[in-house]
Design a protein around this motif. Structure first.
Motif, PDB file in Angstrom:
ATOM      1  N   LEU A 120       0.819  -1.214   0.000  1.00 38.49           N
ATOM      2  CA  LEU A 120       0.000   0.000   0.000  1.00 38.49           C
ATOM      3  C   LEU A 120       0.853   1.264   0.000  1.00 38.49           C
ATOM      4  O   LEU A 120       0.454   2.294  -0.564  1.00 38.49           O
ATOM      5  N   GLY A 121       2.009   1.227   0.641  1.00 43.31           N
ATOM      6  CA  GLY A 121       2.872   2.420   0.715  1.00 43.31           C
ATOM      7  C   GLY A 121       3.872   2.524  -0.417  1.00 43.31           C
ATOM      8  O   GLY A 121       4.651   3.484  -0.462  1.00 43.31           O
ATOM      9  N   HIS A 122       3.904   1.508  -1.293  1.00 41.61           N
ATOM     10  CA  HIS A 122       4.792   1.506  -2.468  1.00 41.61           C
ATOM     11  C   HIS A 122       6.266   1.679  -2.082  1.00 41.61           C
ATOM     12  O   HIS A 122       7.022   2.368  -2.758  1.00 41.61           O
ATOM     13  N   ARG A 123       6.680   1.031  -0.985  1.00 42.99           N
ATOM     14  CA  ARG A 123       8.109   1.034  -0.586  1.00 42.99           C
ATOM     15  C   ARG A 123       8.738  -0.291  -1.001  1.00 42.99           C
ATOM     16  O   ARG A 123       9.017  -1.162  -0.203  1.00 42.99           O
ATOM     17  N   GLU A 124       8.976  -0.418  -2.329  1.00 44.28           N
ATOM     18  CA  GLU A 124       9.531  -1.652  -2.862  1.00 44.28           C
ATOM     19  C   GLU A 124      10.898  -1.977  -2.279  1.00 44.28           C
ATOM     20  O   GLU A 124      11.315  -3.137  -2.208  1.00 44.28           O
ATOM     21  N   ASP A 125      11.627  -0.961  -1.819  1.00 44.25           N
ATOM     22  CA  ASP A 125      12.965  -1.171  -1.272  1.00 44.25           C
ATOM     23  C   ASP A 125      12.948  -1.957   0.044  1.00 44.25           C
ATOM     24  O   ASP A 125      13.969  -2.507   0.466  1.00 44.25           O
ATOM     25  N   LEU A 126      11.785  -1.997   0.702  1.00 41.24           N
ATOM     26  CA  LEU A 126      11.689  -2.718   1.988  1.00 41.24           C
ATOM     27  C   LEU A 126      11.320  -4.195   1.819  1.00 41.24           C
ATOM     28  O   LEU A 126      11.357  -4.955   2.792  1.00 41.24           O
TER      29      LEU A 126
END
Length: 589
Positions: A49-55
Motif C-alpha cells: 500500500l505504501g509503495h516502498r519496494e525497497d523494503l
C-alpha cells in the motif's frame, strides 16, 4: 486421581531444570512466531500500500531469519523436553521394578502378571509421553493464545474483544470434554490390563488348554476381554467425535466474525488492511493449537490415569514390619516355633504350633491337603508373619533378622520348580553368582541331577527354554534342589520338592542330603511317606494343628492319622507284593 503428579514428583523433581530451560526456549519460540504476522503487516501496509519496494527484500529476509531462529529454539525445547521425560521414566521404571522385587508374597497372590506388564509398559509409556510432549504442547497452546491476544490488542481492540467471546466457549468445551474422557481412559487402561493378563495366562497354560481341547473356550474368553477393550476405546472415540466438530465450528465462527467486522472496518477506513491480514494470521496461529487441544487433553488424561495405576504399585504397603530388622550374622540353624498361629482370610490356618528343630536335624511335616504344611515352612524365611506366637532362628525372632541375611541363609525349594531362560549352570549358581563349576557340580551330584545334565547337548552350558520347559518336571525339581544347595544354607526347606521324581530317585536324593558334611537343618514336606521315614522327627498336621509327632515307627504304632495315610499309600503296594510272591514261588517250582 487427585494429587497424582504431586505424589510422583520425586521422580521428575531432580530434572526440573531441564523443563524450565525447555520452557524458556518455548517462550522464545512463541514470541518468534509473532514475527511473521508483524512482518506480514509491514509488507502489506508499507510495501504494497505504501509503495516502498525497497523494503520488500529486508522484510522477507527478516521472515526467513525469524523462521531459522525459531526452528533452532523449537528443536532445543523439544530435545530438552524429551530428555526430561526419558530421565523421569528411567527413574520411575527402576523404582517400579525395585518395588516389585520387594513386595511380599501376598501382593502376587492378588494380581495378574499380565496386568503388571501392562503397567510397566503401556502405562509407563503414556506417562513418559506426557512429560516429553504433553507439558510443552499445553504450555505452547497457552503462550500462543496469550501472546496472540496481546498482539491483537495492539492491532485492534474491537476485534480482540470480539474474539474474546469465542475463547471462553472453546475453554468450556475442552473442560467438559476432559471431565467425561478421564473415567473412560481409566477404563481403557484397566481393560487393557485384563486383556494382557488373559493372554499371558493362556499362553503359559497352553499345554493344559490343548490337553483338554479348550481352545474354543479360551478364544471366547479372549474375545470377551478384547470386546471390553474395544468398547472402552469406542466410547472414547464417540467423545472425540463430538468434541472435534465443536472445536472446529467454534473456531471457524470466530474467523467468520473477524472477517465480517474486520472487512467492514477496512472498507470504512477505520482499520488498515495490513492490520486485518496480521489479525487473521494470528487467528490461524491460534486455531491450529486449539484444534489440537483434544490431543493434548488426551495425552494429559491418559498420563493421569496411567500415573494412578503406577502409584498403586509404588504405594503398595509391605505387610512385613521392617522396623525391628537389625540382626545380620551367620546362623547355626536352630529353629523354634513358640505357640504360632496364622490367619488367612480371617480363618486360622495354623493354630498353637510349638516345636524345636536343632542344627543338622531333619524334621518332616506331613498331613492331608490343606492342613497348613506350606504355610508353616513359609514362616521360617519370613514370606509372611505370624499372627500369634513367634518363630525364632538361633534364639532370635525372625522379625528381628534382616530379611536379606535371613533368606540368604535359608534354602527354599518349591514344589513348582521355576527355572530362568538361561544355562543350566547359571540357574544352579543363581543364589551364589561367583560359584565355580566344581561347586555347581557337587550340588548337582547331591540333587541327583549331574547324570542327566551330562547327557544334555552342552552339559551345564545347555540353554533351557522359558521357565525351564526344555526339561521334564523331575529334572527341573532336581536342578532347583541343586540351586538351593550351592549357597550352603544353614536351613534347607524342601516343600514337596521331589514330587515329580520316582521313589527310587527320591530315596537317592534323601540319602545324599543326609550324608552331606555340615548338613543344614532340613524341613521336609512330602506327600509320599517313603521320603520322610528316616527323618529325626515327623510332625503330623491336621486342620492347622500338630496332632501327632515322633519317628516313623512310633507314629505307625500309634495308629492315628499318620498310620491312616501310610495304609492308604502302601495298601496297594503290599497287595501287589503278596500277589507277586506266590507267582514267583510257582515259577521256581
Amino acid at each position: 486421581m487427585a494429587g497424582v503428579y504431586r505424589r510422583l514428583s520425586r521422580f521428575y523433581r531432580p530434572y526440573l531444570s531441564l523443563l524450565w530451560v525447555s520452557l524458556g526456549f518455548l517462550v522464545l519460540t512463541a514470541l518468534l512466531q509473532l514475527a511473521y504476522p508483524y512482518l506480514l503487516k509491514a509488507i502489506v501496509n508499507r510495501v504494497i500500500l505504501g509503495h516502498r519496494e525497497d523494503l520488500l527484500l529486508p522484510l522477507s529476509a527478516a521472515i526467513l531469519l525469524a523462521s531459522l531462529v525459531k526452528g533452532v529454539c523449537n528443536f532445543t525445547q523439544a530435545y530438552l523436553a524429551q530428555v526430561f521425560g526419558a530421565r523421569t521414566a528411567f527413574d520411575l521404571r527402576n523404582e517400579l521394578y525395585r518395588k516389585l522385587n520387594h513386595l511380599p508374597f501376598r501382593f502376587y497372590d492378588e494380581i495378574h502378571t499380565g496386568d503388571l506388564m501392562s503397567r510397566l509398559t503401556a502405562d509407563l509409556d503414556a506417562f513418559r509421553m506426557f512429560f516429553a510432549f504433553g507439558i510443552n504442547n499445553l504450555m505452547n497452546l497457552f503462550l500462543t493464545i496469550v501472546f496472540s491476544i496481546g498482539m491483537m490488542l495492539t492491532l485492534d481492540v474491537r476485534l480482540a474483544l470480539l474474539l474474546s467471546i469465542v475463547i471462553p466457549v472453546l475453554a468450556a468445551t475442552a473442560i467438559r470434554f476432559d471431565k467425561k474422557i478421564g473415567p473412560v481412559f481409566m477404563t481403557i487402561r484397566q481393560t487393557l490390563g485384563r486383556l494382557n493378563s488373559g493372554v499371558q495366562e493362556s499362553l503359559m497354560g497352553v499345554r493344559t488348554v490343548k490337553s483338554f481341547a479348550r481352545e474354543a473356550h479360551e478364544i471366547d474368553k479372549f474375545r470377551e476381554r478384547n470386546q471390553a477393550y474395544y468398547d472402552a476405546n469406542i466410547r472414547a472415540t464417540r467423545l472425540w467425535r463430538a468434541f472435534f466438530p465443536a472445536i472446529e465450528l467454534t473456531g471457524n465462527l470466530g474467523v467468520v466474525l473477524i472477517l465480517l467486522v474486520g472487512g467492514w472496518l477496512v472498507m470504512s477506513g477505520h482499520m488498515n488492511l495490513g492490520d486485518l491480514v496480521a489479525f487473521l494470521s494470528l487467528i490461524w496461529y491460534m486455531i491450529w493449537p486449539m484444534s489440537q487441544l483434544g490431543f493434548f487433553l488426551n495425552n494429559w488424561t491418559q498420563a493421569t490415569a496411567a500415573g494412578a495405576r503406577l502409584l498403586e504399585i509404588l504405594e503398595q504397603e509391605d505387610d512385613l514390619d521392617a522396623s525391628r530388622e537389625e540382626v545380620d550374622r551367620p546362623m547355626e540353624g536352630l529353629v523354634e516355633f513358640r505357640g504360632v498361629s496364622v490367619k488367612l482370610g480371617g480363618e486360622y490356618v495354623l493354630r498353637d504350633i510349638t516345636f524345636t528343630a536343632r542344627p543338622g536335624q531333619t524334621l518332616a511335616i506331613v498331613g492331608l491337603t490343606g492342613s497348613g504344611k506350606s504355610t508353616l515352612v513359609s514362616l521360617i524365611p519370613r514370606f509372611r508373619d505370624v499372627d500369634e506366637g513367634a518363630v525364632l532362628v538361633d534364639g532370635v525372632d525372625v522379625r528381628q533378622w534382616k530379611r536379606e541375611s535371613l533368606r540368604r541363609q535359608v534354602g527354599f525349594v518349591f514344589q513348582e520348580a521355576f527355572l530362568f531362560s538361561t544355562t543350566i549352570f547359571a540357574n544352579i549358581a543363581y543364589g551364589r553368582p561367583g560359584a565355580d563349576m566344581a561347586r555347581v557340580q557337587e550340588a548337582s551330584e547331591v540333587a541327583d541331577a549331574a547324570e542327566f545334565i551330562h547327557r544334555l547337548p552342552d552339559g551345564y552350558l545347555t540353554l533351557v527354554g522359558e521357565r525351564g520347559l526344555g526339561l521334564s518336571g523331575g529334572q527341573r525339581q532336581r536342578v532347583s534342589i541343586a540351586r538351593a544347595l550351592v549357597p550352603e544354607p544353614r536351613i534347607l526347606i524342601l516343600d514337596d520338592a521331589t514330587s515329580a521324581v520316582d521313589m527310587e530317585t527320591e530315596e537317592v536324593i534323601q540319602k545324599r542330603l543326609a550324608a552331606r558334611t555340615g548338613r543344614a537343618t532340613t524341613f521336609l514336606i512330602a506327600q509320599r511317606l517313603n521320603a520322610v521315614k528316616d527323618a529325626d522327627e515327623i510332625l503330623v498336621l491336621d486342620g492347622g494343628r500338630i496332632v501327632e509327632r515322633g519317628r516313623h515307627q512310633e507314629l505307625l504304632d500309634l495308629g492315628g492319622l499318620y498310620r491312616q495315610i501310610y495304609d492308604m499309600q502302601f495298601r496297594d503296594l503290599e497287595a501287589l507284593r503278596q500277589f507277586a510272591n506266590p507267582c514267583m514261588a510257582e515259577g521256581e517250582r
